[in-house]
Each structure stands twice: as structure tokens, then as C-alpha cells.
Write an enzyme that holds these catalytic residues in place. Structure first.
Site, PDB file in Angstrom:
ATOM      1  CE  LYS A   1     -12.594  -9.879 -19.137  1.00 38.95           C
ATOM      2  NZ  LYS A   1     -13.004 -11.249 -18.353  1.00 38.95           N
TER       3      LYS A   1
ATOM      4  CD  GLU B   1     -10.743  -2.024 -17.347  1.00 41.75           C
ATOM      5  OE1 GLU B   1     -10.434  -1.411 -18.243  1.00 41.75           O
ATOM      6  OE2 GLU B   1     -11.799  -3.047 -17.793  1.00 41.75           O
TER       7      GLU B   1
ATOM      8  CB  SER C   1     -17.210 -16.495 -20.459  1.00 42.06           C
ATOM      9  OG  SER C   1     -17.036 -17.098 -18.984  1.00 42.06           O
TER      10      SER C   1
END
Ligand SMILES: *Cc1c(COP(=O)(O)O)cnc(C)c1O
Length: 397
Positions: free
Chosen positions: A88, A110, A377
Site C-alpha cells: 500500500k 478510508e 502483498s
């Protein structure tokens, strides 16, 4: 390959937002297009990716898994080794740099489980910007550690009580804040979703994953892989993992989405397999919804994958047949979580474990001269207590 025409990916994408936000989206689009070819922006982006986030991430040959499964050679793209523990951060660095360019002083985001909120709060701290994170009330109760983490980083966490008090409600609240405070505020969206240009922007910033993996695999194997596997929530790590191979049809692309308790159970988040076309959160895409278009309740053991929609580019890649999407159940993901820990000494995120589970299945159908790259990830420290709980062990006793 999907043709991107006018903010669309095939028949998906678009900009379905209140009128008041359109000028802001257009400004953002212009800034994004400019930054792609701006040397200063690119230099700063890559400096932060390398010096702050710790890139390039490793491409690791998983010898033990490869030998155990007896099929294709398996490489792991180690996004779990990035600062803050997942992919991210790549996207957040890019969007926060754009925010600076646009003269914004406040970041909002969010978050579901808290991973994207933590990444955004991290970069806000680094850049000295104000930061407010919208998080469903239920999620703030379940993820108190991440709430405290964001507060440590100087962010304000706003619990959202609307709807189910989950991720989709947090997105609605963030969109409402943005519409009201667009003058000084940048909305950092955490996945390849939302109105244009967000899906294309997230694609661009996350494509560093496949740009690196392509170079790395050419260096060690002298050829491209036969398959890429990545997990799919909104689809950001998957599109980043696919991006540099989209124009190479010999490289098969697989997205592992969360089947939850099974595709037929009604407790699932398998949007691409079970969803239908709709419009929500500013985009046309596929969604889990009822016949009236009401967004359905979704379920997965993995908080990062339980989103009722999917990035529009994935909907288009599925429609064109370029990529294939498969459901992995909670049970399969937990087994893969345990398997990769024992075989390779890597505790992978429960989201990533969905990709590992599919990689196991796929490798067995392939031959030793073939190659799979599976994206990890994120790291799985955050999931240990939940997996223990799933196995009937209460760590809080
Ligand atoms: C958020 C998250 C995901 C899901 O998001 P995508 O946009 O689909 O990549 C997957 N893995 C990890 C570790 C995450 O934190």
C-alpha cells in the site's frame, strides 16, 4: 490488452460523482497526467520508494515450495518487506506527492482493517500534513491496535457508524468529507477503485511491482514468467503485479479473490465470479448486489479482501479474457498461511495467503521448466491472532 478510452476500461470505470467534485477530479487528472512525464516528480517518487519504503522488493526463489509441489518454479515478489508491511505504501507515496503538487495540506483516507490508514498516516507524518482516517465503527473496535498506531503517527481516526460500520461506509464518509473540503484536502484512495483517474493512478503507482519483477526474472531466468498470481480485494496489488505483462499474452494472469465460506455459501466476497455490473463509489464495475442494486453484505476471513466491488480494470480484464479470477476459501487461505510459514519461513498476510493457495494449485498443473511469480502483498503478523482463533486457540486467555 484493454484499451483505455476516456476514463474507461472497456465498459467499466468512469466518473460517477456529485457535480461539486468534478472540477477537483479534472484538476487531479491533469496533475496526474503531467507527473507521469515530469522528471522531478519521478525522481522524488523513486527516491522515496527506494530510500523510505525500502525498494526494490526482493524476488525470492521459493525452492522448498517448488520442490514440495513438484510443478512450476515458484518465485515470490516480496511486497511484505516494504516499510509498513505491504504494497500500500507505493500508492500512498505517489498520491501524497500529487497532493503536495496540488497545494493540499490535508490527507484523508478510508481504511478497512487499518493497513491503508496506517500507510497514509505514515506519509502524512513524513510530509508534515494533517491526516484524518475514516474507519467503520465495527472495524475500529476489531482493529484497536491499528487505530492506536494511526494516532501515534499523528492522524485522527473517525469511526463511521452509518450502514454496517464497515469499509464501504468509510468510503462514503471520506467522499462526503472530500466534497466539502476539496480546497485543502486530498482523498488518498487505497485501492484501484473509485472514479477516474484513481484506478489509472493506482495502476501507475503500483506498477513498480511488475516493472521490478520483470527485470528481476529476466536477470535470474533470462525469460519472462509463464504466470503471475496475486490476491484481489479492490485489486491494487494485483494490477501492479500484472501491469508490465499486460502486453505479453504468453504470461497468464491470475487474481485470487476471497470466496469466504464458499462461492455457494452466501458468505463470500468473490465479486468477479458472483457479481454483476453496477455503479457505486464513483465507478462502473462489478459488484455483489441484489436485484435492486443494493450492495450486498460481504464476508471473508481477510479484512483486506472483503470489499463488495472490484477495480474497473479487473472487470475489463476478466471480460476480455486477459486475466482469470478464482475464488479461494477461508479454509484454503488459512492452510496456505500455515504452509508457507512452515515451508519457507515466511508469515504472509492472510490476504496474500489467498494468492499462495492458488499458486499451490496452479504449480501442480505445470512443469518444472515453467515459472510462476506470486505476489506476497503483505506480511502476516497482523493476522496471527485471527488464524489462531480460526484454529480454536485463544491467545488472550
Ligand atoms: C489491502 C491489502 C490487500 C487488498 O487490497 P488490493 O487493493 O486488492 O491489493 C491485499 N493484501 C494486503 C496485505 C493488504 O494490506
Amino acid at each position: 490488452m484493454t484499451e483505455k478510452v476516456d476514463n474507461r476500461f472497456g465498459m467499466y470505470g468512469g466518473q460517477f460523482v456529485p457535480e461539486a467534485l468534478m472540477p477537483e477530479l479534472i484538476r487531479l487528472q491533469d496533475a496526474f497526467e503531467a507527473c507521469k512525464h515530469d522528471d522531478d516528480f519521478q525522481r522524488e517518487f523513486h527516491r522515496l520508494l527506494n530510500d523510505y519504503a525500502g525498494r526494490p522488493s526482493l524476488l525470492y526463489y521459493a525452492k522448498n515450495m517448488t520442490e514440495d509441489l513438484g510443478g512450476a518454479k515458484i518465485y515470490l515478489k516480496r511486497e511484505d518487506l516494504n516499510h509498513t508491511g505491504a504494497h500500500k505504501i507505493n500508492n500512498v507515496i505517489g498520491q501524497a506527492l500529487l497532493a503536495k503538487r496540488l497545494g493540499k495540506t490535508r490527507l484523508i483516507a478510508e481504511t478497512g482493517a487499518g493497513q491503508h490508514g496506517v500507510a497514509t498516516a505514515t506519509i502524512a507524518a513524513l510530509f508534515g500534513m494533517d491526516c484524518e482516517i475514516y474507519m467503520g465503527k465495527q472495524d475500529t473496535d476489531r482493529q484497536r491496535l491499528n487505530v492506536y498506531r494511526m494516532e501515534l503517527l499523528g492522524a485522527k481516526v473517525v469511526p463511521v457508524t452509518d450502514g454496517q460500520g464497515l469499509l464501504k461506509d468509510a468510503v462514503n464518509a471520506a467522499l462526503a468529507d472530500w466534497a466539502q473540503h476539496a480546497a485543502d484536502t486530498f482523498y488518498v484512495i487505497g485501492s484501484a477503485v473509485g472514479p477516474a483517474p484513481y484506478p489509472a493512478m493506482v495502476h501507475e503507482f503500483q506498477s513498480v511491482i511488475s516493472k521490478e519483477s520483470r527485470q528481476q526474472i529476466l536477470q535470474v531466468e533470462g525469460r519472462l514468467p509463464d504466470a503471475i498470481v496475486a490476491c484481489c480485494g479492490g485489486g491494487s496489488n494485483a494490477i501492479g503485479s500484472f501491469a508490465d505483462y499486460l502486453d505479453k499474452p504468453s504470461v497468464k494472469l491470475y487474481g485470487a479473490e476471497a470466496a469466504g465460506q464458499g462461492l455457494a455459501s452466501g458468505k463470500t466476497a468473490a465479486t468477479l465470479e458472483l457479481g454483476s455490473d453496477g455503479i457505486f463509489h464513483g465507478m462502473a464495475s462489478k459488484f455483489l448486489q441484489n436485484q435492486d442494486g443494493q450492495i450486498a453484505k460481504v464476508y471473508s476471513i481477510s479484512a483486506g479482501l472483503d470489499y463488495p466491488g472490484i477495480g474497473p480494470e479487473h472487470a475489463a480484464l476478466q471480460a476480455s479474457g486477459r486475466a482469470t479470477y478464482v475464488g479461494i476459501t477461508d479454509e484454503e487461505a488459512v492452510q496456505a498461511f500455515e504452509y508457507i510459514a512452515r515451508k519457507e519461513g515466511i508469515i504472509a498476510a492472510i490476504e496474500s495467503s489467498h494468492a499462495v493457495a492458488y499458486t499451490e494449485k496452479l504449480a501442480k498443473t505445470m512443469t518444472p521448466d515453467q515459472i510462476i511469480i506470486c505476489t506476497l502483498s503483505g506480511r502476516g503478523d497482523k493476522d496471527v491472532a485471527q488464524v489462531a482463533n480460526y484454529r480454536g486457540v485463544d491467545l488472550h486467555d
